[in-house]
Write an enzyme that holds these catalytic residues in place. Structure first.
Site, short mmCIF file in Angstrom:
data_model
loop_
_atom_site.label_atom_id
_atom_site.label_comp_id
_atom_site.label_asym_id
_atom_site.label_seq_id
_atom_site.Cartn_x
_atom_site.Cartn_y
_atom_site.Cartn_z
CB SER A 141 13.62 3.79 -6.68
OG SER A 141 12.37 4.22 -7.17
CD GLU A 400 10.36 6.29 -17.08
OE1 GLU A 400 11.09 6.05 -18.03
OE2 GLU A 400 10.69 6.14 -15.89
#
Length: 588
Positions: A141, A400
């Protein structure tokens, strides 16, 4: 005989030097396989990501799947990878993905291996779309360039949650000896068990996200210009395709950052959450091309940062909570006004994690749909969304604060590609009303109550200090007593998800699942403030998240901000005690 000459040479040299300290670092302890899978630096030894540790991990995962699915050899698994690579150890996401595919194929398991780099959300999408048993994405990521990772999805299309991590970890321990031909990944190229889902998914995914496209005519006509950066990752091609699917003109791509580059040469950290530093080149291109909005993906395109040029000429980078508020408002409004969904509002849900803003709760209360909070991380939201969908509920949106958004039920994980194009449609629609994103955000807060948030972290490399800091909070005024105040702020409630204590519940037991292996305490204050302190699963950080929620009508934002700033200062001073604990502050 050495299988990987590069890692072999690294270890051989350390042995010749007699460098026990470094050897201990490489071979002292195996990488831990958790619910997030693996995440570590690429390099030699069992504490790093390399050919051997990938083979061992996949052997364990394969055995665990065989135990759980009698039809594994019929259904199979999907494997995707990003563009990360590490010259000195010869590791790369593609190489790791091929070795993993080889492991499964050697056991007669069909593998859907993407032939080229993809965004992370394509893996959970494929699991669901093809009804596979599991998915693997090789990516780290937004981590630093030397890292890589191995992320695992279950048959429900969501990231794994406990007890699967324990089961897989156990199976890895039991299958460490590489199987015959484990290294020979060329074998897969001629195997009838190897399939390439790339073309199919590139068609079907973009068809599926169009269900969230409600204003095609406005998209075709809009004069709004967008800049997009993929920060040297995988996102460029896919965001271009998403804009095309929504009939939007393609965004201007930041030329220096649009092609994948495992060295991430133009940024210090390839993480758009770090804000303006990562966006420097985007600001310059936007000024040059007259674009008002910047969309930035992280390198595996599962997260999204957004910035907008204000009337003052300044750029505002939206926080994850602010974009969550905008997307939540937008997706609900589109559902209400345009949806062909015949379900009643009582069957509509939105989710966010417990450290994210409670703005969705305020919108849900006023509009009459359901809001639920989950533990931190999309694995919890994805799994909960699937449960609700299986009960016939509509889960419209989940988010989130770490700039992750799930806007489309076809992917049960965060997805920066669909989030980018839905944000662009929202901005185009608002422009027809002469509204900017910032103005609409204020309108959302005016209607549902201001939610001001502030989050940061301290770096601490000593687990003992972290343990002591949290123990101190649990024994603040004598044994087993939590703090009753923080400076001038009175504490009105405490929830400790490490121990399972919750002062607001009749039986004092927390409703959300507890985990003894990670630290997390939430304090509610008498002034309407909430603050959570927690450890990070992937980094040496103690993070905090704070929020002040005001009822609608209280519009003195500056006063609210001042109050939250004072609360955060008290939190740092009394609960973190950075000087005493030698904590390193986040430096902007």
């Amino acid at each position: 005989y050495q299988q990987n000459p590069k890692t072999y040479a690294i270890v051989k040299q350390l042995l010749e030097e007699g460098n026990a300290g470094e050897l201990q670092k490489y071979f002292g302890s195996r990488m831990e396989f958790g619910t997030a899978g693996l995440r570590a630096a690429m390099g030699a030894g069992i504490s790093h990501m390399n050919d051997l540790t990938i083979i061992q991990t996949t052997q364990g995962f394969c055995r665990y799947l065989e135990k759980n699915f009698s039809d594994l050899k019929k259904r199979g698994v999907v494997i995707g990878f990003d563009a990360r690579a590490h010259l000195s150890s010869g590791g790369s996401s593609k190489r790791f993905a091929r070795l993993a595919a080889n492991t499964f194929i050697s056991q007669g398991v069909p593998v859907y291996l993407f032939s080229d780099i993809i965004p992370t959300p394509f893996v959970p999408y494929t699991v669901t779309h093809l009804k596979l048993c599991a998915g693997i994405m090789v990516t780290a990521s937004h981590n630093p360039k030397q890292d890589n990772g191995y992320k695992v999805y279950w048959e429900n299309g969501a990231q794994i949650i406990s007890p699967h991590d324990k089961g897989i970890s156990q199976a890895i321990e039991e299958n460490q000896e590489p199987w015959p031909q484990a290294w020979d990944d060329k074998l897969i190229d001629s195997s009838p068990l190897l399939h390439d889902p790339y073309a199919m998914v590139n068609k079907e995914y973009f068809k599926d996200i169009q269900k969230q496209c409600f204003y095609r005519n406005i998209n075709k006509e809009t004069n709004l210009k967008f800049v997009h950066t993929s920060v040297h990752g995988v996102g460029h091609k896919f965001v271009q395709l998403a804009f095309k699917a929504f009939d939007l003109s393609p965004p201007f791509a930041v030329p220096e950052q649009k092609d994948p580059d495992p060295d991430f040469p133009t940024v210090k950290y390839p993480n758009p959450e770090e804000g303006k530093g990562v966006l420097t080149l985007s600001f310059a291109l936007a000024e040059k091309d007259g674009a008002r909005i910047i969309l930035a993906n992280d390198p595996d395109a599962d997260r999204l940062a957004v910035a907008e040029k204000q009337e003052s000429g300044e750029w505002k980078v939206f926080s994850g909570n602010e974009l969550g508020a905008l997307l939540g408002w937008w997706i609900f409004t589109c559902w209400k006004n345009n949806s062909r969904d015949t379900r009643a509002i009582k069957d509509v849900y939105m989710l966010s994690s417990t450290v994210s803003s409670k703005i969705l709760r305020a919108i849900a209360l006023k509009e009459g749909f359901h809001f639920e909070e989950t533990l931190t991380g999309f694995k919890w939201m994805g799994n909960r969304a699937k449960q609700l969908m299986d009960q016939g509920k509509a889960v419209l949106f989940a988010f989130e604060e770490a700039i992750g958004y799930m806007c489309c039920p076809a992917v049960l994980d965060k997805d920066g590609v669909s989030a980018a194009v839905i944000t662009a449609e929202m901005a185009s629609f608002l422009a027809t009303r002469n509204l900017s994103l910032s103005q609409q955000l204020k309108a959302v807060y005016d209607e549902y109550g201001f939610h001001i948030t502030k989050a940061s972290y301290f770096i601490c490399h000593d687990p003992k200090v972290i343990q002591q800091l949290f123990d101190n909070l649990r024994n603040f005024d004598g044994k087993n007593t939590y703090p009753k105040s923080c400076g001038r702020f009175k504490v009105s409630g405490i929830r400790d998800l490490t121990t399972g204590y919750d002062s607001s519940q009749p039986d004092q037991k927390a409703i959300l699942p507890t985990s003894k292996s990670s630290q997390m305490i939430t304090f509610t204050f008498a002034n309407g403030g909430v603050a959570t302190m927690r450890t990070s699963g992937t980094e040496p950080k103690i993070k905090y998240y704070s929020e002040l929620c005001a009822p609608p009508g209280n519009s003195d934002v500056e006063q609210l901000k001042k109050e939250l700033d004072e609360l955060v200062n008290a939190l740092e001073k009394h609960f973190f005690q950075p000087e005493k604990n030698k904590l390193q502050r986040k430096t902007d």
